[in-house]
Design an enzyme around this catalytic site. Structure first.
Site, mmCIF file in Angstrom:
data_model
loop_
_atom_site.group_PDB
_atom_site.id
_atom_site.type_symbol
_atom_site.label_atom_id
_atom_site.label_comp_id
_atom_site.label_asym_id
_atom_site.label_seq_id
_atom_site.Cartn_x
_atom_site.Cartn_y
_atom_site.Cartn_z
ATOM 1 N N SER A 119 0.372 6.519 -6.405
ATOM 2 C CA SER A 119 -0.713 5.915 -5.627
ATOM 3 C C SER A 119 -1.674 5.179 -6.551
ATOM 4 O O SER A 119 -1.842 5.563 -7.719
ATOM 5 C CB SER A 119 -1.487 7.006 -4.883
ATOM 6 O OG SER A 119 -2.665 6.455 -4.337
ATOM 7 N N TYR A 164 -5.938 14.469 -2.267
ATOM 8 C CA TYR A 164 -4.893 13.441 -2.371
ATOM 9 C C TYR A 164 -4.802 12.917 -3.805
ATOM 10 O O TYR A 164 -3.719 12.837 -4.388
ATOM 11 C CB TYR A 164 -5.211 12.299 -1.399
ATOM 12 C CG TYR A 164 -4.142 11.233 -1.350
ATOM 13 C CD1 TYR A 164 -2.939 11.460 -0.693
ATOM 14 C CD2 TYR A 164 -4.343 10.005 -1.968
ATOM 15 C CE1 TYR A 164 -1.955 10.490 -0.650
ATOM 16 C CE2 TYR A 164 -3.363 9.014 -1.933
ATOM 17 C CZ TYR A 164 -2.166 9.268 -1.272
ATOM 18 O OH TYR A 164 -1.195 8.307 -1.234
#
Ligand code: ZN
Length: 658
Positions: free
Chosen positions: A542, A555
């Site tokens: 990410s 996250y």
């Protein structure tokens, strides 16, 4: 064997010669004891009128590359009958000239190549001609005294032709042997070690004769007590690690990744466990037609060690040297099927389709061998006869037209997690488009629908369950023979939450899915990847790793942990040749993580329109799942062959990352 002819269905075909030809060809094609995968051929003679009004007799004959089970009218090539008949009378005719003359005599030059048995069909003085490689008939001819047994079964109902290589030579021989023959007194023609022809002006009668004659051969086998098969009892757990090693070795010999399909049915295991299996399985194929798919003989696996396959290769090269003629190049020396005591039979192919063809042929071969043994001893054609078909340019051409086109990932096996939607689904689609076989894992039950194509297998799996992951990896190996590509993509994005208010349960769920799930996946996959073809792992990371944002602690931490996992994996697995690379996507909005409402909310918080928000990057471009999938495919392919431990953004350019 029973006739499948249906008068009502046939009546709907308006007495159209070609429609009836398609109909009964498909009836033959449905019966795998008659023909397998492109085997056999059929024809009908008709008159055809061209645009100039000239009328000519033509032979509509099955075209190369078509399968009788699924043939349609365009699958028949129309060749001028007179040309074919005259060709049969030539003293000699090279294959190249035969193909050129046949093509020149076609009424539609766009039609496929006519079958190599076209001249023979032309000689038979009946409208409809049916030709199959019926198991029962060929098996009887593949035994000691086979010709006498054929005589015992059929008397003078059939013409018997000794084995001659198909093509011009066979046609000319039949022409010579039948010049003074009253064909109307015969129901069919048996080609020893090859197959059977039937014929009649009525399509139903020609088809029914095939069924009747083959049925008589089956009854004979039955009456002789020759139809008993060895059937294994119980079930045997699949030896996944050895299967992956076998696939690796065969791929190395073939010089390319091969799909391996294990047939562990009771029949396949029964055969593989026969005491004398290595003696009876290595005498040769049912009919020479099979050799282009199966090679002459299988590999008999003892321990599965490399030395065994080296011995197979040596034997293959000796066979090539013994029979080669000038100008021939040795084909790859890898076996196309293997007999594996305790486990069954394995078929190998450069695509899933090719591997399936081989396993289907092998399933019939092991039956016929046992029938032949029950009838006094299986006896295949000598190696030189098989060689001339294996290395016959026309057969090789057939393989080219029916084989898969070379796609970059053909023969490779991939596993993708989070495959039901978004980036995972896009990866599955891209991998399939590039020719790989793909297992897609997802917790979403709709994942199972992926299994509609044999190259894809959908597995419902929760990545937080280590046992379920191990089972999914094993199922992938069971289905395709091994594992080469792993794309770890499954992940979840918890609702935005400052650390102070964070919910411990949501934190754990996020880490369990995004990080621990990936670790367990890799852990179970490594033993198989180690035996894969140019193996590669891709982690979907990410943008949050290099550039985290507030409110996404769980996250960002999970993806940062994943990043370290990837780096350590790259260090640990380099000596095994396993490459590990990471993609850091950003703002990929066509995924399940992003609902329309969430996008609108985020856009509003930046004071931007949704369109502008989607392009909020340096290149002002929108990023889709397909863009990430394209990078993943590049990372598992040759472009990244010399790269491991890399982290590549797919984010349109980000100030904070750069
Ligand atoms: Zn044939």
């Amino acid at each position: 064997m029973q006739s499948l002819w249906n008068n009502r269905e046939a009546a709907e075909l308006d007495n159209d010669l070609l429609k009836l030809r398609v109909y009964s060809s498909r009836l033959l094609g449905q019966e795998t004891d008659l023909v397998l995968h492109g085997g056999g051929n059929t024809s009908v003679k008709a008159t055809s009128t061209d645009l100039l009004g000239d009328t000519e007799e033509v032979l509509h004959i099955k075209g190369s590359g078509w399968d009788l089970a699924t043939i349609e009218a365009p699958g028949f090539a129309s060749v001028k009958l007179n040309t074919l008949r005259r060709l049969a009378r030539l003293e000699a005719l090279s294959d190249t000239d035969m193909v050129a003359m046949q093509r020149a005599a076609m009424t539609d030059p766009k039609a496929p190549h006519p079958s190599i048995e076209a001249i023979l069909h032309a000689l038979i003085p009946f409208k409809y001609v049916d030709h199959t490689h019926a198991d029962a008939v060929v098996t009887i001819t593949n035994t000691e005294g086979g010709e006498a047994k054929i005589e015992e079964i059929y008397g003078d109902r059939v013409i018997v032709i000794p084995y001659i290589m198909p093509g011009f030579l066979l046609a000319r021989t039949v022409d010579e042997l039948t010049r003074d023959l009253d064909w109307s007194r015969k129901e069919g023609m048996i080609l020893l070690n090859h197959g059977i022809f039937t014929f009649h002006d009525d399509p139903k009668e020609s088809y029914n004769r095939m069924i009747r004659l083959v049925h008589a051969a089956e009854e004979y086998l039955c009456a002789q007590g020759a139809m008993a098969l060895a059937i294994a009892t119980g079930t045997t757990p699949v030896d996944h690690p050895t299967l992956a090693k076998i696939r690796e070795q065969v791929s190395l010999k073939a010089g390319r990744p091969m799909i391996a399909r294990l047939d562990n049915s009771a029949e396949a295991r029964g055969f593989a466990d026969l005491d004398r299996v290595s003696a009876i399985a290595t005498r040769g194929p049912i009919t020479p037609d099979h050799v282009i798919h199966t090679k002459r003989i299988p590999w008999i696996i003892a321990s599965g060690e490399t030395a065994e396959l080296d011995a197979y290769e040596n034997a293959y090269r000796t066979y090539f040297k013994a029979h080669r003629t000038a100008g021939l190049t040795c084909l790859d020396p890898a076996p196309r099927w293997a007999v594996w005591p305790g486990q069954g039979v394995v078929g190998f192919g450069k695509s899933h389709r090719d591997a399936r063809i081989v396993t289907d042929i092998a399933a019939h071969t092991l039956r016929c061998i046992q029938y032949g043994e029950g009838l006094g001893g299986w006896k295949a054609l000598p190696a030189d006869r098989i060689f001339e078909i294996e290395y016959w340019e026309l057969e090789q051409a057939k393989l080219q037209t029916t084989g898969t086109t070379d796609t970059p990932l053909a023969g490779k096996v991939a596993l993708v997690t989070g495959a039901a939607s978004g980036i995972g689904r896009a990866c599955v689609d891209s991998l399939l488009a590039q020719g790989a076989c793909v297992a897609g894992l997802d917790i979403d039950p709709k994942m199972e629908t992926l299994s509609k194509t044999p190259m894809a297998k959908g597995l419902v799996c929760d990545v937080t369950d280590p046992d379920a992951l191990r089972t999914a990896v094993e199922k992938t190996v069971r289905t395709y023979g091994g594992l080469d590509i792993l794309i770890s993509n499954a992940g979840l994005l918890p609702a935005s939450q400052p650390i102070e208010d964070s919910d411990p349960e949501a934190w754990h769920r996020c880490l369990d899915t995004n990080l621990t799930g990936a670790m367990n996946l890799v852990r179970h996959a490594i033993p198989y990847l180690r035996h894969g073809w140019e193996p590669a792992i891709v982690f979907i990371g990410s943008r949050n790793v290099p550039a985290p944002g507030p409110g996404a602690a769980a996250y960002s931490v999970s993806k940062a942990g994943l990043n370290q996992l990837a780096r350590v994996a790259a260090l640990e697995l380099a000596t095994d040749g396993i490459r590990v690379n990471t993609i850091h996507p950003d703002a990929v909005f066509d995924t399940a993580l992003w609902t329309q409402a969430v996008i609108q909310g985020r856009a509003a918080s930046y004071g931007l329109s949704v369109e502008a928000y989607k392009r909020k990057n340096l290149l002002e471009t929108e990023i889709s799942s397909r863009d990430v999938a394209a990078m993943a495919c590049a990372m598992v392919g040759p472009v990244f062959a010399k790269t491991t431990g890399a982290q590549v953004p797919v984010d349109g350019g980000n100030n904070r990352v750069i």
